[in-house]
Design an enzyme around this catalytic site. Sequence first.
Site, PDB file in Angstrom:
ATOM      1  N   ASP A  27      11.995  34.173   6.911  1.00  0.00           N
ATOM      2  CA  ASP A  27      13.269  33.726   5.632  1.00  0.00           C
ATOM      3  C   ASP A  27      12.584  32.592   4.680  1.00  0.00           C
ATOM      4  O   ASP A  27      12.568  31.611   5.169  1.00  0.00           O
ATOM      5  CB  ASP A  27      14.535  33.237   6.201  1.00  0.00           C
ATOM      6  CG  ASP A  27      15.775  33.300   5.241  1.00  0.00           C
ATOM      7  OD1 ASP A  27      15.382  33.106   3.925  1.00  0.00           O
ATOM      8  OD2 ASP A  27      16.822  33.383   5.461  1.00  0.00           O
ATOM      9  N   ASP A  69      15.211  35.407  -1.148  1.00  0.00           N
ATOM     10  CA  ASP A  69      16.084  35.628  -1.796  1.00  0.00           C
ATOM     11  C   ASP A  69      15.836  35.860  -3.344  1.00  0.00           C
ATOM     12  O   ASP A  69      15.072  34.992  -3.725  1.00  0.00           O
ATOM     13  CB  ASP A  69      17.484  34.747  -1.772  1.00  0.00           C
ATOM     14  CG  ASP A  69      18.150  34.506  -0.278  1.00  0.00           C
ATOM     15  OD1 ASP A  69      18.203  35.579   0.065  1.00  0.00           O
ATOM     16  OD2 ASP A  69      18.389  33.568  -0.046  1.00  0.00           O
ATOM     17  N   LYS A  84      30.179  34.156  -1.982  1.00  0.00           N
ATOM     18  CA  LYS A  84      29.312  33.146  -2.208  1.00  0.00           C
ATOM     19  C   LYS A  84      30.023  31.860  -3.193  1.00  0.00           C
ATOM     20  O   LYS A  84      29.126  31.215  -3.615  1.00  0.00           O
ATOM     21  CB  LYS A  84      27.879  33.162  -2.429  1.00  0.00           C
ATOM     22  CG  LYS A  84      27.094  33.896  -1.042  1.00  0.00           C
ATOM     23  CD  LYS A  84      25.618  33.940  -1.448  1.00  0.00           C
ATOM     24  CE  LYS A  84      25.145  34.208   0.162  1.00  0.00           C
ATOM     25  NZ  LYS A  84      23.604  34.339   0.117  1.00  0.00           N
ATOM     26  N   ARG A  87      30.115  27.916  -2.406  1.00  0.00           N
ATOM     27  CA  ARG A  87      28.937  27.218  -2.575  1.00  0.00           C
ATOM     28  C   ARG A  87      28.877  26.097  -3.444  1.00  0.00           C
ATOM     29  O   ARG A  87      28.891  26.433  -4.780  1.00  0.00           O
ATOM     30  CB  ARG A  87      27.586  27.920  -2.276  1.00  0.00           C
ATOM     31  CG  ARG A  87      27.627  28.948  -0.931  1.00  0.00           C
ATOM     32  CD  ARG A  87      26.470  29.473  -0.672  1.00  0.00           C
ATOM     33  NE  ARG A  87      26.389  30.234   0.385  1.00  0.00           N
ATOM     34  CZ  ARG A  87      25.469  30.925   1.025  1.00  0.00           C
ATOM     35  NH1 ARG A  87      23.971  30.474   0.425  1.00  0.00           N
ATOM     36  NH2 ARG A  87      25.497  31.543   2.148  1.00  0.00           N
ATOM     37  N   GLU A 124      18.852  40.343  -1.148  1.00  0.00           N
ATOM     38  CA  GLU A 124      18.741  39.017  -0.385  1.00  0.00           C
ATOM     39  C   GLU A 124      17.875  39.356   0.837  1.00  0.00           C
ATOM     40  O   GLU A 124      17.578  40.266   1.231  1.00  0.00           O
ATOM     41  CB  GLU A 124      20.324  38.939   0.241  1.00  0.00           C
ATOM     42  CG  GLU A 124      21.211  38.195  -0.875  1.00  0.00           C
ATOM     43  CD  GLU A 124      22.567  38.070  -0.290  1.00  0.00           C
ATOM     44  OE1 GLU A 124      22.765  38.185   0.888  1.00  0.00           O
ATOM     45  OE2 GLU A 124      23.135  37.264  -1.243  1.00  0.00           O
ATOM     46  N   ASP A 127      18.562  41.196   4.072  1.00  0.00           N
ATOM     47  CA  ASP A 127      18.627  42.794   3.968  1.00  0.00           C
ATOM     48  C   ASP A 127      16.931  43.139   4.077  1.00  0.00           C
ATOM     49  O   ASP A 127      16.622  44.056   4.773  1.00  0.00           O
ATOM     50  CB  ASP A 127      19.146  43.291   2.680  1.00  0.00           C
ATOM     51  CG  ASP A 127      20.429  42.961   2.414  1.00  0.00           C
ATOM     52  OD1 ASP A 127      21.379  43.350   3.453  1.00  0.00           O
ATOM     53  OD2 ASP A 127      20.828  42.351   1.667  1.00  0.00           O
ATOM     54  N   ASP A 149      19.896  31.397   9.861  1.00  0.00           N
ATOM     55  CA  ASP A 149      20.987  32.306   9.441  1.00  0.00           C
ATOM     56  C   ASP A 149      21.625  32.957  10.717  1.00  0.00           C
ATOM     57  O   ASP A 149      21.070  33.951  11.129  1.00  0.00           O
ATOM     58  CB  ASP A 149      20.588  33.312   8.538  1.00  0.00           C
ATOM     59  CG  ASP A 149      21.726  33.956   7.608  1.00  0.00           C
ATOM     60  OD1 ASP A 149      22.807  33.892   8.229  1.00  0.00           O
ATOM     61  OD2 ASP A 149      21.645  34.348   6.497  1.00  0.00           O
ATOM     62  N   ASP A 151      23.881  35.233  10.769  1.00  0.00           N
ATOM     63  CA  ASP A 151      24.094  36.404  10.620  1.00  0.00           C
ATOM     64  C   ASP A 151      23.129  37.404  11.043  1.00  0.00           C
ATOM     65  O   ASP A 151      23.292  38.855  11.234  1.00  0.00           O
ATOM     66  CB  ASP A 151      24.052  36.858   8.989  1.00  0.00           C
ATOM     67  CG  ASP A 151      25.480  36.390   8.338  1.00  0.00           C
ATOM     68  OD1 ASP A 151      26.516  36.352   8.991  1.00  0.00           O
ATOM     69  OD2 ASP A 151      25.414  36.213   7.171  1.00  0.00           O
ATOM     70  N   ASP A 196      33.504  34.854   6.925  1.00  0.00           N
ATOM     71  CA  ASP A 196      32.265  33.842   6.564  1.00  0.00           C
ATOM     72  C   ASP A 196      32.665  32.824   5.628  1.00  0.00           C
ATOM     73  O   ASP A 196      32.454  33.277   4.523  1.00  0.00           O
ATOM     74  CB  ASP A 196      31.064  34.559   6.633  1.00  0.00           C
ATOM     75  CG  ASP A 196      29.912  33.673   6.442  1.00  0.00           C
ATOM     76  OD1 ASP A 196      30.027  32.369   6.619  1.00  0.00           O
ATOM     77  OD2 ASP A 196      28.724  34.197   6.719  1.00  0.00           O
ATOM     78  N   ASP A 199      30.238  32.191   3.040  1.00  0.00           N
ATOM     79  CA  ASP A 199      29.814  33.316   1.851  1.00  0.00           C
ATOM     80  C   ASP A 199      31.055  33.599   1.263  1.00  0.00           C
ATOM     81  O   ASP A 199      31.083  34.590   0.555  1.00  0.00           O
ATOM     82  CB  ASP A 199      29.221  34.315   2.748  1.00  0.00           C
ATOM     83  CG  ASP A 199      27.755  34.112   2.937  1.00  0.00           C
ATOM     84  OD1 ASP A 199      27.220  33.226   2.456  1.00  0.00           O
ATOM     85  OD2 ASP A 199      27.276  34.912   3.727  1.00  0.00           O
TER      86      ASP A 199
END
Length: 282
Positions: A27, A69, A84, A87, A124, A127, A149, A151, A196, A199
């Site tokens: 990432d 990203d 999001k 944030r 992102e 994905d 992360d 997720d 979440d 997000d």
Amino acid sequence: MTDIKGWNDLAAVQDQLGEKNNLLIIDGNNLAYRWIQRKNYNHFEEDYHRTIESLGKSYKADKIIICFDFGKSYYRIELADGYKSTRKKPKDEDELKKYQEFFDCLNAIYEDLPYDKHKYRGVEADDLMTFFTIKLSGNYEHTWIISSDRDLYQLLKDNVSIFNIFSRREVNTDYLLENFGTTPSEYLLSRYLEGDKSDAIDGVPGIGPKRAQTLALKYHELEPLLKALPLKGRSQYIKNLNQSKELLLRNERMINLTKYNRQAIEAGKEGNEVWKGLNQYV
């Protein structure tokens, strides 16, 4: 699960991982945030390259792929306008300048990386990492994902693990069972239920991590839970759950990285061209 305190400890795991036949998926943005609060936040190019090289050696990577990203996910914005939105953005002039210099450095790093790298507007890193995990993990002895992360926990398998570079912790299916009491699919269901906050994805009102975990252990996946609705009970969270079918289906579309991987990638600015290009690449 292994806790790693330093790079010497990380290097020590080499002997446990067999020959150089592993896949390393990084990432890119997440890794870069190691330097955001350091003095070299605007010139961390050499450190970034050394870290990737060290990770590749330590995890005996035959192939390294770095995903970035490039703005928010167009796919998820379509599903929820406020995606999001909670944030915090820097407002102070000095802080704004700092972040600009940080991302200028990261963009320069991307251009010079000597590894397979991927960045597409409106798609992102999650994905992209999911795509490569699905398509390539079967070709390698083990796949290591470098990210903090959570997720990505849904991608865990016997041959897929995660290294959190901030906590220096290796995360696998055993870790998930020991710390959350769930399998990856049950963990995913708990995320649909609680949402979440980071997000701005709303969960079922009244259902936090503990209740979400209890329901996930009982129903295992979303479909059996939906079939069981409406549940009996006078508690307000049960009443809320009985009225939340559409919310849960939306959360599945937003959070499930594998089921909707193609849709998330094709929704980006370049549309189907990215999906076709990635499939030709692998």
